[in-house]
Design an enzyme around this catalytic site. Structure first.
Site, PDB file in Angstrom:
ATOM      1  CG  ASP A  52      15.075 -47.481  33.213  1.00  0.00           C
ATOM      2  OD1 ASP A  52      14.209 -46.614  33.066  1.00  0.00           O
ATOM      3  OD2 ASP A  52      14.858 -48.568  33.773  1.00  0.00           O
ATOM      4  NE  ARG A 172      10.580 -54.458  35.390  1.00  0.00           N
ATOM      5  CZ  ARG A 172       9.360 -54.905  35.637  1.00  0.00           C
ATOM      6  NH1 ARG A 172       9.021 -56.139  35.296  1.00  0.00           N
ATOM      7  NH2 ARG A 172       8.460 -54.134  36.234  1.00  0.00           N
ATOM      8  CD  GLU A 227      10.137 -50.951  37.199  1.00  0.00           C
ATOM      9  OE1 GLU A 227       9.870 -51.551  36.139  1.00  0.00           O
ATOM     10  OE2 GLU A 227       9.945 -49.723  37.357  1.00  0.00           O
TER      11      GLU A 227
END
Length: 498
Positions: A52, A172, A227
Site C-alpha cells: 500500500d 485500520r 480497507e
C-alpha cells in the site's frame, strides 16, 4: 536444504529488523538490481515486497510518499514505512525506512495510513499491530511526526487505543484530513457481526479524537471489512474510494479477490456522517493488479491518487528476483458530467519524447515497432473498426500481451496469458466497456513489467503487471478495415526505436 523466506513460521516472518544478519538485505538488493523486470519511472522496492501507498502529502516544498515495505522477502511479513520524495511527482528519491515496527504499539507491523503538514513537521498517522502469544491481533491508531531533516519521532501513546464497542480488531488505515475548522479521520472497520463499515473521528488538535460514528453512504452490506477508505474532493465534487473485502458480486462485477472501487457524492455532512451518493458503485480500475489506492487534495487544487500494483493473494514471477510489486503513476482525478476521469499528472510530459506519429488503415497483420526496451507511451486512436494490438511481443507476434478492440461494440479486452512468464490465475482476461459506435483512444504507459491503459482520456483505466521475455519488445497490430492514428513516446531517456 535451504529454507526460503516464504517457508518461514509466523515467528520468523515477524522477526524484528535488527535481528536479521548483517548484509542479508544487501544481498537481496544485489539480486534484485539485475532483474530484467526492474522499472524506470515507477516506484519499486530495492528488495522484498512493496504494497500500500501511505502518507501521500506535500511538505517543505516537496511531495512525500511512503509505502508498506517488507525488505527481507517477497511475502507479507513485518511491515514498515519506506519514504520517497519528489519535486515533480515523477522522479522519486529514496530516503529510506521512516517508520520501523520497533515500538510497544507496532511490534507486529506499521500498517497503512496518511499524512498532513503541520507547524512542527509532517504529521503521520498509521495503524500499529501487536500480536499476543496466542497470535491474537490488537490494533492501535498511532501518530508520529517527521521533521525537516526527515527524522521521525513516534508519539509515546496511541491516538486511538482500541476499536469502539461493537467492532472487532480489524480496525485500520486512517486517512486524516482537514475540512473547515476541524480535522477528521476515517478508518476501515469491521463490526462484531462481520460487516464492513467506515468510521469517522473528529479532532481540533490532531491528538484527541472523538468518534462521530459510521459513515452512512449505502444501504447495502459492503462485505465483511472495509480497507483503505479515502474521502477527497470535498470542496469540489466529493469522491469516496475504498476496498470492500468480500463484497457480493451482485453489487459490483469484479474479477480480483477484492475490488478497489469508488462512489461519487452529491452531498455530505461529516458531523452527521452523511454521504449522499450520485450514481452507482464502480471499479476504479478494470485491470488485474490495482488495490489500496490513496488519494489527497493537493495544495495546488488538484485531487491526486496513486495505487498499489499488486494483490495480496498473488505470487508473481519476479519474486524469484527477490522483489515484487510497484506503485502506479500518480494520477489526477477529475469529475466531469458526473463521470470520474483519471489521467497521469501533467508533469509526466517533461519526461516524454515523441519519436513517431502516423495515420493509416489497418489491413491484415503488421509489425509496427521494434524497440530496444519496454519503456514508452503508445497512443492509439481507433477511429473505426476492430483489431488486435500486441505489446511485449516477439517479432512474429506469437506471444504477447493481447489487446482486442471493437469500436462497434465499444469493447476492449486484455489477455495476459500469452506474454512472457505466466501468472497463476483463474482468469487471465479483463474487459473494459466504452460507448458503442464511437472511436476508442488508448494511452498506454509501459514500463518493463507494468502497463497502465487510459481509455478516452481517462474515463476508464486498466492496469496490469506483466513479465515478458527480455527481447520481447515489439508492438504489432492486426485487423480488418480499422482506421487509426498512433503516437509513440520514449519516457525517461529510454533507448531509441528502430
Amino acid at each position: 536444504m535451504k529454507m526460503t523466506v516464504s517457508q518461514l513460521s509466523n515467528k520468523d516472518k515477524y522477526k524484528p529488523y535488527h535481528l536479521w544478519k548483517k548484509g542479508y538485505k544487501e544481498r537481496l538488493e544485489k539480486i534484485a538490481e539485475h532483474s530484467i523486470w526492474r522499472q524506470k519511472y515507477h516506484i519499486q522496492p530495492r528488495s522484498g515486497l512493496l504494497n500500500d501507498p501511505n502518507g501521500f502529502s506535500y511538505y517543505n516544498e516537496k511531495w512525500h510518499l511512503f509505502y508498506q515495505s517488507y525488505p527481507f522477502g517477497t511475502i507479507h511479513g513485518l511491515k514498515s514505512w519506506y519514504h520517497v520524495e519528489s519535486k515533480d511527482l515523477i522522479s522519486w528519491e529514496e530516503k529510506g525506512a521512516a517508520i520501523v515496527p520497533d515500538g510497544p504499539f507496532d511490534s507486529h507491523g506499521a500498517y497503512s495510513g496518511s499524512a498532513i503538514p503541520a507547524e512542527d513537521g509532517l504529521k503521520l498517522f498509521y495503524t500499529g499491530n501487536v500480536r499476543s502469544q496466542d497470535w491474537e491481533r490488537y490494533s492501535y491508531q498511532l501518530g508520529a511526526v517527521m521533521d525537516l531533516n526527515g527524522a521521525v519521532a513516534k508519539n509515546p501513546k496511541p491516538l486511538i487505543a482500541a476499536p469502539p464497542k461493537g467492532y472487532t480488531q480489524h480496525f485500520r488505515d486512517p486517512q486524516v484530513f482537514r475540512f473547515e475548522d476541524s480535522f477528521y479521520m476515517i478508518l476501515g472497520a469491521q463490526t462484531i457481526g462481520e460487516t464492513g463499515e467506515i468510521l469517522i473521528y473528529r479532532s481540533v488538535d490532531l491528538e484527541d479524537w472523538e468518534l462521530l460514528g459510521p459513515l452512512d453512504y449505502t444501504e447495502q452490506t459492503m462485505g465483511y471489512m472495509i480497507e483503505c477508505p479515502h474521502l477527497v474532493g470535498l470542496t469540489k465534487t466529493p469522491i469516496l474510494l475504498f476496498c470492500p473485502q468480500g463484497l457480493d458480486h451482485s453489487l459490483l462485477a469484479y474479477e480480483n479477490l477484492n475490488p478497489n472501487c469508488y462512489l461519487i457524492g452529491e452531498h455530505f455532512d461529516l458531523e452527521k456522517g452523511d454521504f449522499q451518493v450520485k450514481g452507482f458503485l464502480k471499479n476504479l480500475d478494470d485491470g488485474f493488479d490495482v488495490y489500496a489506492t490513496q488519494a489527497i487534495d493537493a495544495p495546488d487544487g488538484r485531487t491526486l491518487a496513486i495505487s498499489w500494483l499488486g494483490l495480496p493473494e498473488s505470487q508473481y514471477p519476479v519474486c524469484k528476483d527477490e522483489w515484487t510489486n510497484c506503485l502506479s503513476l500518480v494520477k489526477e482525478l477529475t469529475v466531469m458530467n458526473g463521470e470520474l476521469y483519471q489521467y497521469p499528472v501533467e508533469e509526466l510530459q517533461l519526461y516524454k519524447q515523441l519519436i513517431h506519429q502516423s495515420s493509416s488503415a489497418l489491413e491484415g497483420k503488421e509489425l509496427k515497432h521494434q524497440l530496444e526496451e519496454n519503456c514508452y507511451e503508445y497512443e492509439l486512436l481507433i477511429k473505426e473498426g476492430s483489431g488486435t494490438l500486441h505489446l511485449f511481443s516477439d517479432n512474429g507476434m506469437n506471444h504477447s500481451l493481447v489487446i482486442r478492440f471493437d469500436t462497434v461494440k465499444g469493447t476492449v479486452t486484455v489477455d495476459r496469458s500469452m506474454v512472457g512468464e505466466g501468472i497463476e490465475e483463474s482468469n487471465s482476461i479483463r474487459q473494459t466497456s466504452l460507448p458503442p459506435n464511437k472511436a476508442i483512444k488508448m494511452n498506454i504507459f509501459v514500463d518493463f513489467s507494468s502497463i497502465e491503459i487510459f481509455f478516452n482520456d481517462g474515463i476508464k483505466v486498466l492496469s496490469a503487471l506483466v513479465f515478458p521475455q527480455e527481447n520481447d519488445t515489439c508492438i504489432g497490430l492486426e485487423g480488418i478495415a480499422a482506421c487509426y492514428t498512433e503516437k509513440l513516446y520514449l519516457i525517461g531517456g529510454s533507448s531509441n526505436v528502430d
